[in-house]
Design an enzyme around this catalytic site. Structure first.
Site, PDB file in Angstrom:
ATOM      1  N   SER A 103      46.508  35.691 -65.564  1.00 36.13           N
ATOM      2  CA  SER A 103      47.909  35.701 -65.966  1.00 36.13           C
ATOM      3  C   SER A 103      48.470  34.287 -66.157  1.00 36.13           C
ATOM      4  O   SER A 103      48.000  33.535 -67.009  1.00 36.13           O
ATOM      5  CB  SER A 103      48.721  36.495 -64.936  1.00 36.13           C
ATOM      6  OG  SER A 103      49.999  36.787 -65.388  1.00 36.13           O
ATOM      7  N   ASP A 243      53.304  34.379 -71.002  1.00 36.16           N
ATOM      8  CA  ASP A 243      52.327  33.730 -70.131  1.00 36.16           C
ATOM      9  C   ASP A 243      50.924  34.013 -70.657  1.00 36.16           C
ATOM     10  O   ASP A 243      50.754  34.563 -71.744  1.00 36.16           O
ATOM     11  CB  ASP A 243      52.506  34.162 -68.670  1.00 36.16           C
ATOM     12  CG  ASP A 243      52.285  35.652 -68.466  1.00 36.16           C
ATOM     13  OD1 ASP A 243      52.368  36.397 -69.453  1.00 36.16           O
ATOM     14  OD2 ASP A 243      52.030  36.074 -67.320  1.00 36.16           O
ATOM     15  N   ASP A 245      48.508  36.092 -70.168  1.00 33.87           N
ATOM     16  CA  ASP A 245      48.088  37.431 -70.594  1.00 33.87           C
ATOM     17  C   ASP A 245      49.237  38.222 -71.210  1.00 33.87           C
ATOM     18  O   ASP A 245      49.107  39.405 -71.495  1.00 33.87           O
ATOM     19  CB  ASP A 245      47.454  38.205 -69.437  1.00 33.87           C
ATOM     20  CG  ASP A 245      48.432  38.547 -68.322  1.00 33.87           C
ATOM     21  OD1 ASP A 245      49.487  37.883 -68.239  1.00 33.87           O
ATOM     22  OD2 ASP A 245      48.150  39.463 -67.536  1.00 33.87           O
ATOM     23  N   ASP A 247      52.067  39.480 -70.233  1.00 32.43           N
ATOM     24  CA  ASP A 247      52.811  40.591 -69.636  1.00 32.43           C
ATOM     25  C   ASP A 247      54.206  40.137 -69.211  1.00 32.43           C
ATOM     26  O   ASP A 247      55.021  40.943 -68.773  1.00 32.43           O
ATOM     27  CB  ASP A 247      52.061  41.231 -68.462  1.00 32.43           C
ATOM     28  CG  ASP A 247      51.789  40.283 -67.306  1.00 32.43           C
ATOM     29  OD1 ASP A 247      52.063  39.068 -67.441  1.00 32.43           O
ATOM     30  OD2 ASP A 247      51.287  40.743 -66.264  1.00 32.43           O
TER      31      ASP A 247
END
Length: 452
Positions: A103, A243, A245, A247
């Site tokens: 992440s 960010d 990833d 999400d």
């Protein structure tokens, strides 16, 4: 408490804490737990994807080997966002999905995150079952040879299916708003231009050229400084930062001010409520949301339900009680009418939709939202779990809350990863808030500080 799984899967420094050997075990043991209830003769199907970290392929190949060893059919998605994988698991009727990503963490870290057939993160119980197999003295899982082994199939067209899904949630072209988008050199980098162009957006991108080493490097949702400058420089109406990833989504208004998840949820939630689409007139957040968020909602006769820290707990609360908007200050925003997990690109587009529908700038939409000044101090302690057993700490918290007289709040909680007690307060002025925290910190240090 789980040994390997944290609030967001298994994480560690790649090739040290999180090794290929560990990835193989997670694939083998996790794959078995997730698919053991398949009927005889029916092959289980698991989607695997990753972000842009250089360690991603190393871990991916090891993980896939583990899955294949217990007879699982693997669909290799390649690089895609975490919410993209979550969507595809459901859309493809897969038994599970596994994302390799850490992440917003730096490039040295990586993680392995499991999703069930519903596209949701696993329960603590299921993660515990996987851990038991990992730590078992003997591996007793099936070891098929030849006919019973799994196979790998490329599923790189999954990205296009995911983007089409997001685009279909937007009822009209989002023209007329100039946007700068920061991809964090992460999983959204190759997707942003395709999606936002198809939605008719006037946009420019920064940090969308990953090289395996530059993910989240002074960019993205946790480092918006350069995006803030770029929005002002280009005269844009909006900035969006994802960010690694994707999400999370953090926004920047036309004046270059950062707009966090609390503010984004307030804007979207107020608009939904105005049109009778905010279920139960409630937004779900964690205990970390600013008191100003709750006060702003109260002015509009809207409610705020709070959970412990972690988007999974927000998601659980939403599903349990039928709410359709929730998230975290950090930028995880769940719009469950469309998706069951936080999705940065989906959030960004729906924020733009509110701006277009209302004809208002982001700062105008936030004029009634006043943040309360906040102070947070991390106190090193001898035993973070026992803090509630110290009566003087409970007493000083009660005294401070009484002095606040409803115009502030105190939050004391142990760190999830370090031997720290986090003491946070919000109040009407920064000076008062700092003083409240200082009173509590002094008692904590006296009672259980490492230097007492």
């Amino acid at each position: 408490m789980l040994k390997y799984f944290g609030t967001d899967g298994v994480r560690g420094v790649a090739n040290q804490g999180l090794t290929p050997e560990m990835a193989f075990k997670l694939g083998r043991d996790g794959g078995y737990v997730l698919t053991k209830n398949k009927k005889d003769g029916e092959q289980a199907k698991v989607l695997v994807s990753r972000d842009t970290r250089i360690s991603g392929q190393m871990l991916e190949y090891a993980l896939i080997s583990g899955l294949l060893s217990v007879g699982i059919e693997v669909l290799e998605v390649g690089v895609i966002t975490t919410p993209g994988l979550s969507y595809l698991v459901r859309a493809q009727g897969a038994d599970a999905g596994i994302q390799i990503s850490a992440s917003h963490n730096p490039v040295e870290d990586n993680g392995i995150k499991f999703f069930g057939s519903d596209g949701l993160k696993l329960s603590d119980e299921m993660e515990g079952e996987i851990e038991k197999l990992i730590d078992a003295e003997e591996d007793t899982l099936p070891r098929p040879s030849a006919e019973g082994l799994g196979t790998v199939t490329d599923f790189h067209e999954g990205s296009a299916k995911y983007l089409q899904f997001i685009e279909n949630t937007i009822p009209e072209e989002l023209d007329g708003i100039k946007v700068v988008i920061d991809g964090a050199n992460g999983a959204s980098s190759a997707l942003i231009s395709r999606l936002f162009a198809d939605c008719g957006v006037d946009f420019t991108t920064i940090y969308t050229h990953p090289n395996g080493l530059n993910i989240n490097d002074h960019c993205g949702a946790t480092h918006t400084e350069n995006l803030q400058k770029e929005v002002v420089k280009q005269g844009a109406q909006l900035g969006l930062a994802f960010d690694g990833d994707a999400d999370r989504c953090i926004a920047v208004d036309e004046n270059g001010n950062e707009v966090d998840g609390d503010h984004i949820m307030y804007v979207i939630g107020s608009y939904l409520a105005e049109h009778g689409r905010l279920k139960k007139d409630t937004i779900v957040t964690t205990v970390m949301s600013n008191l100003g968020f709750t006060k702003a909602l109260e002015k509009e006769d809207l409610k705020n339900v709070r959970t412990q820290v972690g988007d999974r707990y927000v998601s659980e609360e939403m599903r349990a009680h039928g709410y359709n908007l929730g998230g975290e200050q950090s930028g995880h925003v769940i719009m469950s009418d469309y998706h069951n997990t936080g999705d940065g690109m989906l959030t960004g587009l729906h924020l733009m939709l509110v701006m277009k529908k209302t004809g208002k700038s982001l700062s105008e939409l936030l004029k009634d939202f006043k943040d309360y000044p906040q102070c947070l101090v991390n106190v090193p302690v001898t035993d973070k779990k026992s803090w509630k057993e110290h009566q003087p700490i409970l007493d000083v918290i009660a005294e401070v809350e009484k002095d606040m007289a409803g115009n502030g709040r105190v939050l004391v909680r142990p760190s999830g990863t370090q031997d720290l007690l986090r003491v946070m307060a919000e109040g009407p002025t920064q000076e008062e808030t700092d003083a409240y925290v200082d009173r509590i910190v002094k008692v904590v240090e006296k009672e259980m500080g490492t230097n007492k």
